[in-house]
Design a protein around this motif. Structure first.
Motif, PDB file in Angstrom:
ATOM      1  N   GLU A 131     -15.917  48.798 -20.530  1.00 57.98           N
ATOM      2  CA  GLU A 131     -15.692  48.879 -21.805  1.00 57.98           C
ATOM      3  C   GLU A 131     -16.653  47.955 -22.779  1.00 57.98           C
ATOM      4  OE1 GLU A 131     -12.496  49.946 -25.855  1.00 57.98           O
ATOM      5  OE2 GLU A 131     -11.976  49.356 -23.630  1.00 57.98           O
ATOM      6  N   ASP A 132     -17.313  48.565 -23.758  1.00 62.81           N
ATOM      7  CA  ASP A 132     -18.280  47.958 -24.826  1.00 62.81           C
ATOM      8  C   ASP A 132     -19.157  46.946 -24.158  1.00 62.81           C
ATOM      9  OD1 ASP A 132     -19.256  47.325 -27.279  1.00 62.81           O
ATOM     10  OD2 ASP A 132     -17.804  45.675 -27.485  1.00 62.81           O
ATOM     11  N   SER A 133     -19.800  47.249 -22.761  1.00 63.60           N
ATOM     12  CA  SER A 133     -20.391  46.340 -21.799  1.00 63.60           C
ATOM     13  C   SER A 133     -21.680  47.157 -21.351  1.00 63.60           C
ATOM     14  CB  SER A 133     -19.618  45.757 -20.687  1.00 63.60           C
ATOM     15  OG  SER A 133     -20.452  44.903 -19.905  1.00 63.60           O
ATOM     16  N   ALA A 134     -22.706  46.230 -21.151  1.00 66.33           N
ATOM     17  CA  ALA A 134     -23.956  47.026 -20.504  1.00 66.33           C
ATOM     18  C   ALA A 134     -24.139  46.203 -19.047  1.00 66.33           C
ATOM     19  CB  ALA A 134     -25.182  46.659 -21.344  1.00 66.33           C
ATOM     20  N   VAL A 135     -23.065  45.614 -18.633  1.00 69.00           N
ATOM     21  CA  VAL A 135     -23.010  45.199 -17.155  1.00 69.00           C
ATOM     22  C   VAL A 135     -22.415  46.088 -16.230  1.00 69.00           C
ATOM     23  CG1 VAL A 135     -22.135  43.382 -15.505  1.00 69.00           C
ATOM     24  CG2 VAL A 135     -22.892  42.607 -18.175  1.00 69.00           C
ATOM     25  N   PHE A 136     -22.963  46.313 -15.025  1.00 74.55           N
ATOM     26  CA  PHE A 136     -22.651  47.398 -14.248  1.00 74.55           C
ATOM     27  C   PHE A 136     -21.220  47.281 -13.510  1.00 74.55           C
ATOM     28  CE2 PHE A 136     -27.167  48.631 -13.504  1.00 74.55           C
ATOM     29  CZ  PHE A 136     -27.151  49.833 -14.024  1.00 74.55           C
ATOM     30  N   THR A 137     -20.653  48.199 -13.189  1.00 74.43           N
ATOM     31  CA  THR A 137     -19.266  48.259 -12.347  1.00 74.43           C
ATOM     32  C   THR A 137     -19.887  48.107 -11.072  1.00 74.43           C
ATOM     33  OG1 THR A 137     -19.274  50.453 -12.424  1.00 74.43           O
ATOM     34  CG2 THR A 137     -17.968  49.223 -14.203  1.00 74.43           C
ATOM     35  N   ALA A 138     -18.913  48.019 -10.096  1.00 74.58           N
ATOM     36  CA  ALA A 138     -19.322  47.681  -8.813  1.00 74.58           C
ATOM     37  C   ALA A 138     -19.925  49.015  -8.125  1.00 74.58           C
ATOM     38  CB  ALA A 138     -18.079  47.488  -7.692  1.00 74.58           C
ATOM     39  N   GLN A 139     -19.379  50.477  -8.505  1.00 66.94           N
ATOM     40  CA  GLN A 139     -19.928  51.575  -8.028  1.00 66.94           C
ATOM     41  C   GLN A 139     -21.194  51.932  -8.699  1.00 66.94           C
ATOM     42  OE1 GLN A 139     -16.919  54.519  -8.737  1.00 66.94           O
ATOM     43  NE2 GLN A 139     -16.832  54.108 -10.968  1.00 66.94           N
TER      44      GLN A 139
END
Length: 213
Positions: A107-115
């Motif tokens: 949420e409110d981020s531009a950093v990727f999740t693991a998938q």
């Protein structure tokens, strides 16, 4: 040659030199954030198969009326997975993949999740198969929070997706158009969380150049 002729000739040479300088060193660059005249992905790409004369007697409407200007629309096929996390829209000209932000970013981020990387790499592989040379990566948010914050966040997310695509797309001459549109161009109702979730997305669009899907 008179003095006036020498001056005109020198001016012409300078103009040629300037034109040459401007054409040297052209590089593949990201597009700016100028808002399109139509919502992204809705620009007509199909063309009329045969010329049509809207003033032809056989097409006239009774009592002197005439047909509206000719407009040819693409037929789009839309497939969405059960959770709505990914949506695929195909015409005879383009493929558009829309990924909900929740499957790519916290949420409110531009950093990727693991998938996230695996999903984007799969799209990049299809881009390679289609031999596409121009790719649009557009980010969108819902209408919560300020417009400017949404614009910044949607652009950062689009940038992140483009960078990940570039790792797998093999054509070095490919051109990326990367833009962030904040809450502009919603595809669902922002008054519900379900609608807002659909509007928080990144769209990847590229031309179809082969018969495969």
């Amino acid at each position: 040659m008179t003095k006036r002729h020498r001056v005109l000739a020198a001016t012409a040479v300078v103009g040629l030199v300037i034109a040459g300088v401007q054409s040297v060193g052209a590089t593949v660059a990201h597009a700016d954030d100028v808002k399109p005249s139509a919502p992204p992905g809705t620009e007509p790409s199909a063309s009329a198969p045969v010329p049509i004369d809207s003033n032809a007697p056989g097409l006239k409407i009774p009592q002197g009326g005439t047909l509206a200007p000719i407009k040819v629309l693409d037929i789009a096929e839309v497939v969405e997975d059960l959770g709505g996390e990914q949506r695929r829209q195909e015409t005879n000209q383009t493929v558009m993949m829309a990924l909900q932000s929740e499957v790519l970013f916290p949420e409110d981020s531009a950093v990727f999740t693991a998938q996230a990387a695996a999903r984007i790499q799969a799209i990049a592989q299809e881009i390679n198969q289609q031999k596409a040379t121009r790719i649009r990566v557009f980010g969108f948010t819902d209408d919560q929070g300020s417009y400017e914050h949404g614009k910044e966040l949607s652009k950062k997310r689009a940038d992140a997706v483009q960078a990940e695509l570039a790792k797998t797309v093999t054509d070095t001459n490919v051109v990326f158009d990367v833009r962030g549109y904040s809450e502009d161009y919603p595809i669902a109702d922002n008054s519900t969380e379900e609608g807002r979730k659909k509007n928080r997305r990144v769209e990847i669009t590229f031309p179809r150049t082969t018969g495969g899907g």
